[in-house]
Write an enzyme that holds these catalytic residues in place. Structure first.
Site, short mmCIF file in Angstrom:
data_model
loop_
_atom_site.label_atom_id
_atom_site.label_comp_id
_atom_site.label_asym_id
_atom_site.label_seq_id
_atom_site.Cartn_x
_atom_site.Cartn_y
_atom_site.Cartn_z
N GLU B 75 0.87 -1.18 0.00
CA GLU B 75 0.00 0.00 0.00
C GLU B 75 0.91 1.23 0.00
O GLU B 75 1.69 1.41 0.93
CB GLU B 75 -0.91 -0.02 1.24
CG GLU B 75 -1.63 1.28 1.53
CD GLU B 75 -2.45 1.80 0.35
OE1 GLU B 75 -3.32 1.07 -0.16
OE2 GLU B 75 -2.18 2.96 -0.08
N GLY B 88 -19.14 5.54 0.92
CA GLY B 88 -20.34 5.64 1.76
C GLY B 88 -20.87 4.32 2.31
O GLY B 88 -21.84 4.32 3.07
N GLY B 89 -20.25 3.22 1.91
CA GLY B 89 -20.62 1.93 2.51
C GLY B 89 -21.83 1.23 1.92
O GLY B 89 -22.28 0.22 2.46
N ARG B 347 -25.54 12.95 -14.11
CA ARG B 347 -24.31 13.63 -13.66
C ARG B 347 -23.53 14.25 -14.80
O ARG B 347 -23.05 15.37 -14.71
CB ARG B 347 -23.40 12.61 -12.94
CG ARG B 347 -23.93 12.21 -11.59
CD ARG B 347 -23.05 11.11 -10.96
NE ARG B 347 -23.56 10.77 -9.64
CZ ARG B 347 -23.03 9.84 -8.85
NH1 ARG B 347 -21.96 9.16 -9.26
NH2 ARG B 347 -23.54 9.58 -7.67
#
Lengths: 522, 522
Positions: B75, B88-89, B347
């Site tokens: 990472e 946002g899960g 969008r």
């Protein structure tokens, strides 16, 4: 090179000794995907190697050759000119002398605005500025090479251009530029154009930073029966060419590449016809990505909604729909006899609408229809051709038309009736098509007949995407955001200039200007 | 390896002997851009190396580790989870048990249709089929790793989905998956997660065909002040890792990559904020192209028209516009006080409209406004936050509002008046926004005030494009149209699945499923 040294290298590899030194090299010195100088033995040496012989390739070669460089042009097909020789010969030149002569006001700013509108705002404006600035030079250079243009009449206004700014070759074909330019190049000393010569890979300098040549195969036979000619075709004899000044990639677009076009737009069937020549594949472009060229706008494939499954290539259908059944008549879904789009919307909107139908039923080609009043005067000649070839069919009644295409007859009649009413009662029909009654007539589609009809499908036409070049036609590297030394590109293999959609007659301008710029800067 | 053998390699290079043998190698055996086995000395060996620690990377690592493999996760940032921890899960699971429990009818076909509609038809359907088929498995696997979901209430219906099919983590954040999954992985024997470890390049087998490891730098410090961290950052110490089973690339999207995003969409200013974390750059993706990975849909960058220049990242603005001023109020061009878009269009349409203004004047951020009745009940809490932070401002009069944003006051008042009239008289306003009077009220914007207003700009949110994988998460090669041995990828670094536009709550599904599939197949 003796057999001994070859063996010593092999032995070193076998024994696993080689590489300990390389492990200490820095990242920038790492081996390149393409073969490097030490891996190859050059068969021939040139100053400049040009890949492709369309507008961009020949302009690049002509300009390089004019500067005294020894130039080799590699053309993989059996004939010169790629898509350029089947192009319609229109060249947009913003703010040109011919416009002034005929009192047409234009400016580079108008040109940028037109391109940005079509390109959905994602065009690389510095490239538009380049082609606007150099368009007339490119025209002049083409004329110098022997191209002849219709310069005795006003320029034409192509779709999406806000003014008339396009000149057309005398034979209304790109061949009017390609043939004299190829002859010009071949006449210059030290220049060579080889057909059936397929570039396989770039050759890089030993430090992996610089393009110094190409590997290729001569006596290559392109095979349009293969799924991917680039991957499967093994014909020809290997050659390695050194390019002392560099390589100019002008290998064109990929509208005929079944593998790569499907990745970008899976709606395109493998057996889809296009307006392109068979050789328009992505092979060279994909090799360029492997030496660090940056992909730009790769998935914008312009598809012509005016093309017909009943003829090959561009054909007659674009004219008899755009100036005929699309403009004054209607297009219907054969499964229900209903309209499904504004027949005069932009290319993408219409191709998308056609694909909605064709993905549900790949053989349900929409049918466009009208009556004799549905054709502009200037397409009557093409109408006759389309009728003769069978692309356009003539029917005495709507019932006969419906029976031929297996359209529900009553639904079709209702659709025609509604369209005629819409035109009569409004200036905009239910699909937002502008339908001025004074132009369309009281009866837009005359119920007395006879009726003219043809089938349509979207055909891939131009691939907007490609690799990123700067205004010197240098290819930009993903690893440095700077030019890759010795690597130039021009034409449809590049991306960015036209954004999401190229306007008609801008291809010649782009290809000639960037080809010329590559030849000037190499 | 002795100093002697190192010298012999160096001497061979110096003398130009090496390479004669290589010239006789076939094209497929040519050197790779990335270093090859013989160029490197491995510092450490693993079975699987995963690049990135978001949803896709952790799922891949967890699945590989569960199979008993020795796994290294690299990472590059100082913290785990990339964009996933600020997500946002929400996770879309078509046809899931929770839907059945609450009587919601769904099907995989409905899911494909929703995705294809948003994706403009260019989605790779086989990938949609994969994520639909495995979505519930992925949910189960996340739960097994310790993730907790709000499974005690009905699923949510996210925008563009035809039914409610999305479950949300208990903490309404992607961290609800990332944290337990990272802990799960680290607990398994032989697994290692290293932060501040930046992959630099792939290591290929000597014949250039197979990914056998990576070069990387540990103790790397990402620097968001650099134009391109990938190109300019030289921090850290080099390491070379062998991956015996292969490498899984899960490095995410490139919404924060100034260089590469600008090539795809030049409208995005270099200083543009996004909804992404700083490390969302294209470096690893661009390296993948150089070993033959195929670019797909690279230029579709989803930008949020609901974001505000007055806060960083996603912020509060999306809620108070989508459930507030965009829905019930209006958005105006500050230069003339006029509306310029359907505030509830998709969008892309809205971001495009905002860019038309911002390209003319980069600081003329459009202002959206409404009155208290312009907010849905469920955004009132966010409204309070936005007011507290100053993202949303409250004004007693339109004159005060106009003065604050330098909007011509009379023009603004005329715009509000016309909007209120449109809403009163029609169900569709002049920009085709559906404005039912019974919902919007007689006075959509209450002239008595007070007025609420905030500024908006498009913020890059998700990059649809990436490299092409198959349904086993294997990366496809441009040179063979077959998998590159030892190379897998998952998540936002891949392209095709979502076509032109990803629907909300489909990212978690895509990333977890493909990460898991990569871990299963490696």
């Amino acid at each position: 090179m003796s057999q001994e040294t070859i063996m010593s290298r092999r032995d070193a590899l076998k024994l696993g000794f080689v590489g300990a030194g390389a492990a200490m090299l820095s990242a920038s010195q790492a081996m390149a995907a393409a073969p490097t100088e030490k891996d190859v033995k050059f068969d021939e040496e040139y100053d400049v190697i040009v890949i492709g012989s369309g507008f961009a390739g020949l302009a690049a070669a002509a300009k390089s050759a004019e500067r005294g460089y020894k130039v080799l042009i590699l053309e993989k097909m059996g004939r010169v000119g790629g898509n350029s020789v089947i192009n319609g010969g229109g060249m947009a030149i913003p703010n040109n002398p011919l416009q002034k002569k005929y009192g047409i006001e234009d400016s580079n700013e108008k040109f940028y605005a037109d391109c940005l509108k079509a390109g959905l705002g994602i065009n690389h404006v510095e490239m538009l500025e380049l082609i606007a600035k150099r368009a007339f030079d490119a025209f002049d250079f083409a004329v110098k090479c022997g191209a002849q243009f219709q310069d005795d009449k006003p320029p034409l206004q192509f779709g999406g251009h806000s003014v008339a700014r396009s000149v057309v070759t005398k034979n209304a074909s790109g061949s009017g530029i390609i043939q004299p330019m190829a002859a010009f190049v071949e006449k210059l000393p030290g220049c060579k154009l080889v057909t059936r010569a397929k570039m396989d890979d770039f050759v890089m300098s030993n430090d992996g930073t610089t393009v110094i040549g190409v590997t290729a195969r001569i006596n290559y036979r392109f095979d349009n029966k293969l799924y991917s000619d680039d991957i499967e075709n093994k014909t020809g004899e290997k050659k390695v060419y050194r390019a002392k000044k560099g390589v100019i990639l002008a290998s064109g677009g990929f509208a005929m590449d079944k593998m790569f076009r499907k990745m970008q737009d899976p709606r395109i069937p493998d057996d889809a016809d296009t307006t392109n020549h068979d050789g328009a594949t992505a092979g060279a472009l994909l090799k360029a990505f492997q030496i660090g060229a940056l992909p730009v706008h790769i998935d914008w494939i312009q598809q012509g909604p005016w093309a017909s499954p009943d003829e090959r290539g561009f054909g007659t259908s674009p004219h008899v729909t755009q100036g005929g059944t699309f403009k004054y008549g209607i297009s219907v879904d054969v499964r229900n006899g209903k309209r499904f789009m504004n027949e005069m919307a932009d290319r993408k909107t219409r191709a998308d609408a056609q694909y909605v139908i064709l993905r549900q039923d790949p053989k349900a080609y929409p049918v466009s229809l009208g009556t004799y009043n549905s054709f502009d005067q200037n397409v009557i000649e093409t109408l006759d051709k389309a009728l003769a070839s069978g692309v356009m069919k003539k029917f005495d009644t709507l019932d006969a038309l419906a029976a031929n295409y297996k359209i529900p007859a009553d639904a079709l009649k209702a659709t025609v009736k509604k369209y005629n009413e819409d035109v009569k009662n409004s200036v905009v029909d239910e699909f937002k098509k502008q339908t001025l009654p004074e132009i369309y007539g009281k009866e837009a589609i005359e119920m007395k007949g006879p009726f003219y009809a043809s089938r349509q499908m979207p055909k891939p036409h131009h691939t907007m995407g490609g690799l990123k070049i700067n205004t010197k036609a240098q290819v930009i590297s993903a690893n440095t955001n700077k030019p890759i030394p010795g690597f130039f590109a021009a034409g449809e293999v590049t991306g960015g200039t036209h954004g999401a959609s190229r306007l008609g007659s801008c291809a010649i301008t782009d290809c000639l200007v960037c080809g010329m710029v590559a030849g000037e800067n190499i």
